[in-house]
Design a protein around this motif. Sequence first.
Motif, PDB file in Angstrom:
ATOM      1  N   ALA A   1       0.476  -1.630  -0.019  1.00  0.00           N
ATOM      2  CA  ALA A   1      -0.150  -0.525   0.165  1.00  0.00           C
ATOM      3  C   ALA A   1       0.860   1.629   0.211  1.00  0.00           C
ATOM      4  O   ALA A   1       1.674   1.361   0.956  1.00  0.00           O
ATOM      5  CB  ALA A   1      -0.750   0.123   1.237  1.00  0.00           C
ATOM      6  N   THR A   2       0.767   2.352  -0.732  1.00  0.00           N
ATOM      7  CA  THR A   2       0.913   3.660  -0.719  1.00  0.00           C
ATOM      8  C   THR A   2       0.819   4.317   0.833  1.00  0.00           C
ATOM      9  O   THR A   2      -0.244   3.581   1.494  1.00  0.00           O
ATOM     10  CB  THR A   2       0.371   4.523  -2.216  1.00  0.00           C
ATOM     11  OG1 THR A   2      -0.841   4.623  -1.873  1.00  0.00           O
ATOM     12  CG2 THR A   2       0.614   3.408  -3.324  1.00  0.00           C
ATOM     13  N   ASP A   3       1.548   5.481   1.281  1.00  0.00           N
ATOM     14  CA  ASP A   3       0.927   6.037   2.297  1.00  0.00           C
ATOM     15  C   ASP A   3      -0.028   6.785   2.460  1.00  0.00           C
ATOM     16  O   ASP A   3      -0.936   6.051   3.422  1.00  0.00           O
ATOM     17  CB  ASP A   3       2.190   6.970   2.286  1.00  0.00           C
ATOM     18  CG  ASP A   3       3.150   7.125   2.361  1.00  0.00           C
ATOM     19  OD1 ASP A   3       3.344   5.633   2.821  1.00  0.00           O
ATOM     20  OD2 ASP A   3       4.337   7.577   2.223  1.00  0.00           O
ATOM     21  N   GLN A   4      -0.696   7.114   1.271  1.00  0.00           N
ATOM     22  CA  GLN A   4      -1.724   7.770   1.052  1.00  0.00           C
ATOM     23  C   GLN A   4      -3.338   6.078   1.422  1.00  0.00           C
ATOM     24  O   GLN A   4      -4.139   6.653   2.046  1.00  0.00           O
ATOM     25  CB  GLN A   4      -2.431   8.424  -0.428  1.00  0.00           C
ATOM     26  CG  GLN A   4      -2.089   9.496  -0.672  1.00  0.00           C
ATOM     27  CD  GLN A   4      -0.767   9.168  -1.044  1.00  0.00           C
ATOM     28  OE1 GLN A   4      -0.053   8.379  -1.426  1.00  0.00           O
ATOM     29  NE2 GLN A   4       0.828  10.189  -0.500  1.00  0.00           N
ATOM     30  N   GLU A   5      -3.088   4.946   1.003  1.00  0.00           N
ATOM     31  CA  GLU A   5      -4.080   4.498   0.606  1.00  0.00           C
ATOM     32  C   GLU A   5      -4.167   2.972   2.525  1.00  0.00           C
ATOM     33  O   GLU A   5      -4.737   3.469   2.749  1.00  0.00           O
ATOM     34  CB  GLU A   5      -2.955   2.944  -0.083  1.00  0.00           C
ATOM     35  CG  GLU A   5      -3.889   2.924  -1.958  1.00  0.00           C
ATOM     36  CD  GLU A   5      -3.257   2.138  -2.590  1.00  0.00           C
ATOM     37  OE1 GLU A   5      -2.989   1.961  -3.614  1.00  0.00           O
ATOM     38  OE2 GLU A   5      -2.116   1.298  -1.859  1.00  0.00           O
ATOM     39  N   MET A   6      -2.487   3.722   2.907  1.00  0.00           N
ATOM     40  CA  MET A   6      -2.680   3.213   4.603  1.00  0.00           C
ATOM     41  C   MET A   6      -3.272   4.317   5.192  1.00  0.00           C
ATOM     42  O   MET A   6      -3.233   3.612   5.802  1.00  0.00           O
ATOM     43  CB  MET A   6      -0.798   3.093   4.699  1.00  0.00           C
ATOM     44  CG  MET A   6      -1.172   2.320   6.139  1.00  0.00           C
ATOM     45  SD  MET A   6      -1.505   0.231   6.218  1.00  0.00           S
ATOM     46  CE  MET A   6      -0.762  -0.249   4.952  1.00  0.00           C
ATOM     47  N   GLU A   7      -2.822   5.415   5.098  1.00  0.00           N
ATOM     48  CA  GLU A   7      -3.397   6.522   5.732  1.00  0.00           C
ATOM     49  C   GLU A   7      -4.795   5.911   5.687  1.00  0.00           C
ATOM     50  O   GLU A   7      -5.895   6.331   7.121  1.00  0.00           O
ATOM     51  CB  GLU A   7      -3.374   7.866   5.398  1.00  0.00           C
ATOM     52  CG  GLU A   7      -4.006   9.011   5.641  1.00  0.00           C
ATOM     53  CD  GLU A   7      -4.208  10.341   5.416  1.00  0.00           C
ATOM     54  OE1 GLU A   7      -4.633  10.833   5.982  1.00  0.00           O
ATOM     55  OE2 GLU A   7      -3.382  10.112   4.840  1.00  0.00           O
ATOM     56  N   TYR A   8      -5.895   5.432   5.105  1.00  0.00           N
ATOM     57  CA  TYR A   8      -7.229   5.979   4.378  1.00  0.00           C
ATOM     58  C   TYR A   8      -7.641   4.203   5.096  1.00  0.00           C
ATOM     59  O   TYR A   8      -8.329   4.154   6.101  1.00  0.00           O
ATOM     60  CB  TYR A   8      -7.384   5.171   2.448  1.00  0.00           C
ATOM     61  CG  TYR A   8      -9.123   4.664   2.487  1.00  0.00           C
ATOM     62  CD1 TYR A   8     -10.163   5.730   2.986  1.00  0.00           C
ATOM     63  CD2 TYR A   8      -9.438   3.768   2.144  1.00  0.00           C
ATOM     64  CE1 TYR A   8     -11.794   5.126   2.737  1.00  0.00           C
ATOM     65  CE2 TYR A   8     -10.376   3.157   2.019  1.00  0.00           C
ATOM     66  CZ  TYR A   8     -11.819   3.976   2.382  1.00  0.00           C
ATOM     67  OH  TYR A   8     -12.616   3.459   2.576  1.00  0.00           O
ATOM     68  N   ARG A   9      -6.425   3.459   5.286  1.00  0.00           N
ATOM     69  CA  ARG A   9      -7.156   1.980   5.565  1.00  0.00           C
ATOM     70  C   ARG A   9      -7.053   2.341   6.977  1.00  0.00           C
ATOM     71  O   ARG A   9      -7.838   1.004   8.058  1.00  0.00           O
ATOM     72  CB  ARG A   9      -6.068   0.769   5.075  1.00  0.00           C
ATOM     73  CG  ARG A   9      -6.080  -0.035   3.613  1.00  0.00           C
ATOM     74  CD  ARG A   9      -5.703  -0.897   3.407  1.00  0.00           C
ATOM     75  NE  ARG A   9      -6.233  -0.607   1.824  1.00  0.00           N
ATOM     76  CZ  ARG A   9      -7.152  -0.997   1.032  1.00  0.00           C
ATOM     77  NH1 ARG A   9      -8.079  -1.114   1.785  1.00  0.00           N
ATOM     78  NH2 ARG A   9      -6.903  -1.316  -0.575  1.00  0.00           N
ATOM     79  N   MET A  10      -5.580   3.051   7.437  1.00  0.00           N
ATOM     80  CA  MET A  10      -6.000   2.525   8.944  1.00  0.00           C
ATOM     81  C   MET A  10      -6.852   3.430   9.455  1.00  0.00           C
ATOM     82  O   MET A  10      -7.408   3.273  10.112  1.00  0.00           O
ATOM     83  CB  MET A  10      -4.501   3.535   9.002  1.00  0.00           C
ATOM     84  CG  MET A  10      -3.143   2.817   9.500  1.00  0.00           C
ATOM     85  SD  MET A  10      -3.381   1.012  10.893  1.00  0.00           S
ATOM     86  CE  MET A  10      -3.313   2.065  12.214  1.00  0.00           C
ATOM     87  N   LYS A  11      -7.282   4.353   9.216  1.00  0.00           N
ATOM     88  CA  LYS A  11      -8.465   5.716   9.445  1.00  0.00           C
ATOM     89  C   LYS A  11     -10.277   4.672   9.830  1.00  0.00           C
ATOM     90  O   LYS A  11     -10.415   4.421  10.854  1.00  0.00           O
ATOM     91  CB  LYS A  11      -8.510   7.106   8.533  1.00  0.00           C
ATOM     92  CG  LYS A  11      -8.076   8.183   8.863  1.00  0.00           C
ATOM     93  CD  LYS A  11      -8.261   9.429   8.345  1.00  0.00           C
ATOM     94  CE  LYS A  11      -7.246  10.311   8.554  1.00  0.00           C
ATOM     95  NZ  LYS A  11      -7.643  10.956   7.394  1.00  0.00           N
ATOM     96  N   GLU A  12      -9.912   3.709   9.368  1.00  0.00           N
ATOM     97  CA  GLU A  12     -11.036   3.148   8.889  1.00  0.00           C
ATOM     98  C   GLU A  12     -10.540   1.795   9.887  1.00  0.00           C
ATOM     99  O   GLU A  12     -11.947   1.675  10.489  1.00  0.00           O
ATOM    100  CB  GLU A  12     -11.078   2.162   7.106  1.00  0.00           C
ATOM    101  CG  GLU A  12     -11.635   2.754   6.639  1.00  0.00           C
ATOM    102  CD  GLU A  12     -12.547   2.354   4.985  1.00  0.00           C
ATOM    103  OE1 GLU A  12     -11.688   1.000   4.997  1.00  0.00           O
ATOM    104  OE2 GLU A  12     -13.180   2.681   4.151  1.00  0.00           O
ATOM    105  N   ALA A  13     -10.119   1.353   9.694  1.00  0.00           N
ATOM    106  CA  ALA A  13      -8.783   0.203  11.208  1.00  0.00           C
ATOM    107  C   ALA A  13      -9.078   0.931  12.994  1.00  0.00           C
ATOM    108  O   ALA A  13     -10.592   0.600  12.690  1.00  0.00           O
ATOM    109  CB  ALA A  13      -8.021  -0.640  10.656  1.00  0.00           C
ATOM    110  N   VAL A  14      -9.279   1.852  12.289  1.00  0.00           N
ATOM    111  CA  VAL A  14      -9.539   2.755  14.540  1.00  0.00           C
ATOM    112  C   VAL A  14     -10.409   2.377  14.736  1.00  0.00           C
ATOM    113  O   VAL A  14     -11.061   2.420  15.198  1.00  0.00           O
ATOM    114  CB  VAL A  14      -8.585   3.822  13.901  1.00  0.00           C
ATOM    115  CG1 VAL A  14      -8.612   4.760  15.079  1.00  0.00           C
ATOM    116  CG2 VAL A  14      -6.904   3.255  14.009  1.00  0.00           C
TER     117      VAL A  14
END
Length: 137
Positions: free
Chosen positions: A78-91
């Motif tokens: 995942a790119t930084d932007q994808e990981m940011e999105y995925r982490m926000k959702e996961a949190v």
Amino acid sequence: MELELRTVVYAKKVEIRNVPVFACTACVAYEVLQPVKPDLTECISKLGERPVKQDVSFGEQNELADLFHEQLLAWPDATDQEMEYRMKEAVQERINLLLDIMGYARQAEDKAWMEDIQRRLGQLSGFVWQAHFSNAV
């Protein structure tokens, strides 16, 4: 710097797995992610000065570390932007799950369980991606 999960070795006997760190690929330096530092410090202090040989999963100590582990396993490229999105959702999903579990703990009047859930919620509630990643990646 890139976000990685590393194993921290304490007193040459204890391996603490899946600690989120920023790693510099150029100079091979690393720094523990700021929001998990207090829990890592607490984990180490509980081990004492002369710990027995053991393997510890940091994800069992810290909800944020657990989520990073899950997301990095699921999306290693995942790119930084994808990981940011995925982490926000996961949190948000984890917070919702913990709030649901809190309801069960209240019904059971289990104070120890409620305190554990409150601690875990506290580990997630203050996390803001940009505050911790904008200067590092």
